[in-house]
Scaffold this motif. Sequence first.
Motif: not given
Length: 560
Positions: A209-210, A220-221, A240-241, A421-424
């Motif tokens: 992801p990074e 974003s991640r 990303g989407g 899954f939104d790591l940011d």
Amino acid sequence: MRSTAAAASASTLASLLLLLSAVHALPELAIAKQGGRLVARPLARRDDTGILANRGTLSTNVYDILAYSGGGAYYANVTVGTPPQPQVVILDTGSSDLYFDAATAPACEATGPYSCRDGTFAPKDSSTYSVAHPSPAFNTSFGDGSSATGPFGQDVVGVGDLLISGVQFGVAEAVNSTTGYAIGLMGLGYSANEASAYNPTPFLYPNMPEVLRDTGVINSRLYSVFLASLAEISGTILFGGVDTSRYTGALTTLDILPDAYSGAIDQFISTVTALSSTTAGQTTNLFTGGSNNANAYDSTDTALPVLLDTGSSAWSVPTSYYNAYLAPLYPFVDTSGLCPCSYASDSSVPSLIIEFGGRVNITVPASELIVPIYNSTTDEPEIYDTAGHAACAFMIVAAEPNGSGFQTLGDAVLRSMYVVFDLDNGQLSVAQASNSSTDTPSVIEIPAGASGIASALSQHSYSAAQASQTYSIAAEAQSATGSFEVSTAQSTIGVATGSAAVPEDAQIGATGAVSGGSGSATGTGSAGAGATSSSAASVAGGGIEGFGFGAGVGGGGGGV
């Protein structure tokens, strides 16, 4: 002829009960969570062709092979090296490392149930490979006793239609798989949880992801996972989407719970706040209430903290909950966790309605919870009884918490969910998965920032979190290579659908396990193959035993 499960010896049943009590062996990471030691991400470079100008998402297939692990597992096709060496990796949101099994590992040069199942990496055959940190910098162990060690390497990794240079990953020169075939892994969790040795600080690195964010491929991640139903074989992961055709109802955003001990956001933990059953239009409430915050870790709280983990097949619940609410609903499940497969299509068997975070309900059909098991050597269905009924495993298991504060919620439930899954932002967005094969894909790029999903989906059914994430989110890793470069692959990797997504030598014949979801190829899948297995193995005179549902080295954790 195989013995019936009912006639299994007392010792066999005891072994199976022990297996089911430890169905998912969570990784025992070789590092502590030391977010303060991490540094900012590196700057990214775009290549000279400008291929990133119109990018914002990257999609690749994931697919299930029931014959290779008890309850199935989800795999992705990638490549590594120059020229590209095809690999198959388990898709795992419950861990963080990308690693490949080395072709020279003793297990990969051997045969048998604990050997590597193709998809191995030979660094000497890649003109672009280099060692980032020598062995044993990569050092991972799992709760089931499996382990993998070796150097961290860097090379060109291919995903979808991209080739990305400078990607770091583990090379498992020593693989000890205790529960089935060994296979590589693509961990998609926070990089703070990578399996790195200290020297004197851990060799943490940007994981996929990074990397995709740092190259500019995505903003974003963030990634979305659609596993599809059990019969469909393949789904997708979209970096990303969000694909609005893949879910029904409102996509609802929930804040991730902090780690019970560090207090930081570093794993994909949510809460089950209510459970109901439904049969023939009649709904029965089983339990409700509890907290959708860190209070859920309290032993007196009704809610169940769960890790959303694609690397685990089953949903583990406390024994008290299983005995009180689930065992009465499914009395045909024997003490070994098995039953005849005919119950999967029985309309009188209840479905479950699971409430997450007090805000979103997911319906899980019984057909997703009652899963065939196969002999990984012959690819033939295991037999349950002397009448010749096929054996299925019930994919909710009673298991006491392992001290982490949460239990795993795996593919048996995730197949019915669309999850972002939104790591940011330390959040999960959840909706009921749509398994309509006629829907036209509708991919929406998600911009960076706290309001990224909300702004992108303003014209769609969306429900924002009641409060933005207030806990500290684990810091990112820094690349040892300084930057990445990306180019377009000559042929796409892993974008086929249905059975075409499965590598040729991993496909099952007409009499074997995989069925349904044939689909049509939209690109050229990887020619490589790999597999992992903790599938059922008949023991003479002892009934069916030896299957597991978790993710050890190669995803076979929990097997005997």
